[in-house]
Scaffold this motif. Structure first.
Motif, mmCIF file in Angstrom:
data_model
loop_
_atom_site.group_PDB
_atom_site.id
_atom_site.type_symbol
_atom_site.label_atom_id
_atom_site.label_comp_id
_atom_site.label_asym_id
_atom_site.label_seq_id
_atom_site.Cartn_x
_atom_site.Cartn_y
_atom_site.Cartn_z
ATOM 1 N N LEU A 7 0.735 -1.108 -0.026
ATOM 2 C CA LEU A 7 0.148 0.027 -0.147
ATOM 3 C C LEU A 7 0.830 1.158 -0.025
ATOM 4 O O LEU A 7 0.376 2.603 0.023
ATOM 5 N N PRO A 125 -8.402 2.288 -2.115
ATOM 6 C CA PRO A 125 -7.233 1.274 -2.737
ATOM 7 C C PRO A 125 -6.446 1.832 -4.110
ATOM 8 O O PRO A 125 -5.787 1.332 -4.699
ATOM 9 N N LEU A 128 -3.208 0.632 -4.905
ATOM 10 C CA LEU A 128 -3.226 -0.751 -5.502
ATOM 11 C C LEU A 128 -3.679 -0.980 -6.911
ATOM 12 O O LEU A 128 -3.114 -1.616 -7.764
#
Length: 131
Positions: A7, A125, A128
């Motif tokens: 991350l 997210p 990612l």
């Protein structure tokens, strides 16, 4: 130097009961010389353990001489990125703890594959997914 997770943040501990990691520190800091190394923090499932056993990677039988206790479903463990990818491709991937998965896992495993199996999906997210 601070170890980083997939991350982009500081690498969190994967597990200490049993103590995991290539260096048995509780963190998935990979060894040198292996792409990805023992970098993926997973919560092992019965399906994952069985698939790995079929591939010749017995993660259930204790090996005291290697400081390996043997795993049971539900335990957290640092696995080699290539081994996790084998199970992912076979449909038996274990759930992944992103915050405790070392950024070197990305040398072997696609970000989206990790995100698909994450048990700790961040609110954003973006790192990612490339967003």
């Amino acid at each position: 130097m601070t170890e980083r997770n997939v991350l982009g943040g500081p690498l969190e501990e994967c597990g200490t009961d049993p103590v995991t990691g290539y260096y048995r520190t509780g963190s998935c800091v990979p060894s040198a010389g292996h792409p990805g190394g023992h970098s993926v923090c997973v919560v092992v499932s019965a399906e994952f353990l069985e698939h790995q056993r079929q591939l010749g990677n017995d993660l259930v039988t204790a090996r005291p001489e290697l400081a390996f206790p043997g795993l049971e479903p539900g335990m957290r463990w640092c696995v080699m990125a290539a081994r996790w990818l084998q199970s992912y491709r076979a449909g038996t991937a274990a759930p992944v703890v992103l915050a405790a998965t070392h950024e070197r896992a990305l040398e072997v495993v696609d970000r989206l594959a990790l995100l698909k199996h994450a048990v700790d999906v961040p609110d954003d997210p973006g790192p990612l997914t490339g967003g």
